[in-house]
Design a protein around this motif. Structure first.
Motif, short mmCIF file in Angstrom:
data_model
loop_
_atom_site.label_atom_id
_atom_site.label_comp_id
_atom_site.label_asym_id
_atom_site.label_seq_id
_atom_site.Cartn_x
_atom_site.Cartn_y
_atom_site.Cartn_z
N HIS A 1 -20.12 -2.91 63.62
CA HIS A 1 -20.24 -3.04 65.08
C HIS A 1 -20.87 -1.78 65.68
CE1 HIS A 1 -18.93 -3.63 69.26
NE2 HIS A 1 -18.41 -2.42 69.22
N TYR A 2 -20.48 -0.62 65.19
CA TYR A 2 -20.96 0.64 65.74
C TYR A 2 -22.46 0.82 65.49
CZ TYR A 2 -20.84 5.64 66.86
OH TYR A 2 -21.06 6.87 67.43
N ALA B 1 -25.42 0.90 68.27
CA ALA B 1 -26.27 2.08 68.43
C ALA B 1 -27.74 1.69 68.57
CB ALA B 1 -26.08 3.02 67.25
N ILE B 2 -28.17 0.72 67.78
CA ILE B 2 -29.57 0.29 67.82
C ILE B 2 -29.87 -0.41 69.14
CG2 ILE B 2 -31.27 -1.24 66.76
CD1 ILE B 2 -29.83 -0.69 64.06
N GLN C 1 -25.43 -11.83 73.27
CA GLN C 1 -26.37 -10.84 72.74
C GLN C 1 -27.74 -11.46 72.48
OE1 GLN C 1 -25.49 -7.20 71.70
NE2 GLN C 1 -24.31 -7.86 73.47
N SER C 2 -27.77 -12.72 72.08
CA SER C 2 -29.05 -13.42 71.88
C SER C 2 -29.79 -13.59 73.20
CB SER C 2 -28.81 -14.79 71.23
OG SER C 2 -28.21 -14.65 69.96
N VAL C 3 -29.06 -13.96 74.25
CA VAL C 3 -29.69 -14.13 75.56
C VAL C 3 -30.25 -12.80 76.07
CG1 VAL C 3 -29.23 -14.68 77.99
CG2 VAL C 3 -28.30 -16.13 76.18
N LEU C 4 -29.49 -11.72 75.91
CA LEU C 4 -29.96 -10.41 76.36
C LEU C 4 -31.23 -9.99 75.63
CD1 LEU C 4 -26.50 -8.60 76.62
CD2 LEU C 4 -28.00 -9.22 78.52
N GLY C 5 -31.31 -10.29 74.35
CA GLY C 5 -32.53 -9.99 73.61
C GLY C 5 -33.72 -10.77 74.13
N ALA D 1 -29.95 -6.42 65.75
CA ALA D 1 -28.96 -5.63 65.02
C ALA D 1 -27.53 -6.07 65.31
CB ALA D 1 -29.16 -4.15 65.31
N PRO D 2 -27.10 -6.15 66.57
CA PRO D 2 -25.71 -6.59 66.80
C PRO D 2 -25.48 -8.05 66.42
CG PRO D 2 -26.86 -6.29 68.90
CD PRO D 2 -27.73 -5.71 67.83
#
Length: 449
Positions: free
Chosen positions: A39-40, A44-45, A106-110, A205-206
């Motif tokens: 997760h960390y 970070a990426i 997270q997919s939507v944000l990308g 990455a996440p």
């Protein structure tokens, strides 16, 4: 142990004197947990890409409009959904599997980052495109924020929660140190579009990290069943507990009027120092140096009192006012790391304290309320601070924000002192603290209001 949703709150007299305690742990204790390491690294990426996009987005809007107020509107569009729908995100975080929710958000944000990159690199971008995509980011964040914040406890458990929250903050602020500096170089050499492209790709990455986690090693909280009145239940729960209500109230004022750094740093860079995007990135990175330091210090703390949280907010407001009056660039730049240390100390203390004081079944709703008032006030505070900076100068805008934060902290301190049966004592006698909170006399406590 925190009381359950239907339990009684702690006695009022203990509100300001009892610290949330936990055994002292090493600074990087949570990184021993495999799922947390994954997760960390993923965070970070993507955090680096997020900060690159924030800098590039603010500067792009400023280039398109020449207005600090427009930068404030962009920030408002991104955080308006949190104000309107934040509590619903907390209900979803309490009700559904947090890992699956995060895969979707997270997919939507990308995808929003990739869309902004395509518009910018093609030369078709205008300020309304930026507004629309900022709004889309805000809608995804409504669910992402409470799910991501509370998912940490499922990864590391309650013993390491404070440590993991602090390391998450250090992670985010380390990216704030790297991202703006890289963004400044990218913007001045090849343009904002490439910063947006990196941000969009960084969310791989996440997403991959969530897929790689060992679900058997997670400790999921009991999910809240679908039922009517869950929003009202969350509000009643917070309202009945001063140890939750007043830190959340304070972080709302500080978030609305004090955490407007993109607006003020853009305004100072342009109006006061007459510099370019590289200077803006430098100032943001300097503040991040202090923020990382503050987060790492917080990672080792086992307990903190509410009075410490309030004092940190007051000091933060005072530092903003001092920075507003800085006579030269070097003085202003030197103050940024100090502001970062105090701002992060306050933020981590509130975040960890609120989570630890909340029942696990209510934690999503409590955290969503905290984040709603923290970032949801930005649609009001951002444009207001931007307008003040445009109309009366960057120094006036920053001075006003600091004054409001300081005044709010004093007001909350007085309320907590009254709840805790304390009064303010001012003494001029040698050998005694000049200003201190002391227990009220028995006659004062029993006298009619």
């Amino acid at each position: 142990m925190s009381p359950g949703p239907g339990g009684d709150s702690a006695p009022a007299s203990q509100t300001t004197t009892t610290a949330t305690t936990s055994p002292r742990v090493s600074t990087f204790a949570s990184l021993r947990v495999r799922n947390y390491r994954i997760h960390y690294v993923g965070s970070a990426i993507s955090n680096t890409g997020t900060w690159m996009q924030r800098i590039a987005q603010d500067w792009l809007v400023h280039e398109l409009t020449g207005s600090a107020a427009a930068v404030g509107v962009t920030t408002a569009m991104q955080f308006l959904p949190m104000l309107l729908f934040g509590l619903y995100g907390g209900v979803l975080a309490d009700r559904f599997d947090k890992r699956r929710l995060l895969l979707a958000t997270q997919s939507v944000l990308g995808l929003t980052g990739l869309a902004l990159a395509a518009l910018t690199l093609s030369g078709a971008v205008n300020v309304y495109h930026v507004y629309a995509l900022a709004l889309a980011v805000g809608l995804a964040t409504v669910v992402d924020n409470p799910a991501r914040q509370t998912f940490v406890s499922e990864i590391v458990g309650p013993r390491l929660l404070r440590n993991a929250v602090s390391l998450n903050s250090a992670n985010f602020q380390s990216a704030r140190l790297v991202g703006p500096a890289v963004a400044g170089v990218v913007i001045t050499t090849v343009g904002s579009g490439w910063a947006f492209l990196y941000n969009g790709l960084s969310f791989l990455a996440p997403v991959l990290g969530l897929l790689m986690m060992r679900t058997a090693e997670l400790t999921p909280a009991e999910r809240a069943p679908r039922a009517k009145g869950q929003l009202r239940e969350g509000l009643r729960y917070v309202g009945s507990r001063p140890e939750l209500l007043w830190p959340i109230t304070l972080i709302g004022f500080v978030g609305t009027f004090g955490y407007n750094f993109p607006i003020w740093l853009v305004a100072f860079t342009d109006q006061v120092f007459h510099a370019d995007a590289g200077t803006y990135g430098l100032l943001t990175s300097l503040m991040a140096v202090g923020s990382v330091t503050g987060a790492l210090i917080a990672a080792r703390r086992g307990s903190r009192r509410l009075r410490f949280t309030v004092a940190a907010a007051a000091l933060f407001g005072a530092l903003l006012m001092v920075a507003a009056l800085a006579p030269a660039f070097l003085v202003f730049a030197a103050l940024m790391p100090v502001v970062g240390v105090v701002a992060m100390t306050f933020q981590v203390t509130v975040n960890a304290g609120v989570q630890l004081a909340s029942d696990p079944a209510m934690r999503g709703r409590v955290v969503s309320l905290m984040m709603m008032v923290f970032v949801g006030g930005t649609p009001f505070g951002g444009p207001l601070m931007g307008w003040l900076s445009d109309e009366f100068g960057a120094r006036t805008g920053l001075l006003a924000g600091g004054a409001i934060c300081a005044a709010a902290s004093v007001a909350v301190a007085l309320v907590l002192a009254r709840i805790g049966g304390l009064r303010l004592r001012i003494s001029l006698r040698a050998g005694r603290r000049g200003v201190a909170l002391v227990p009220r006399d028995p006659e004062e406590l029993t006298a009619p209001a």
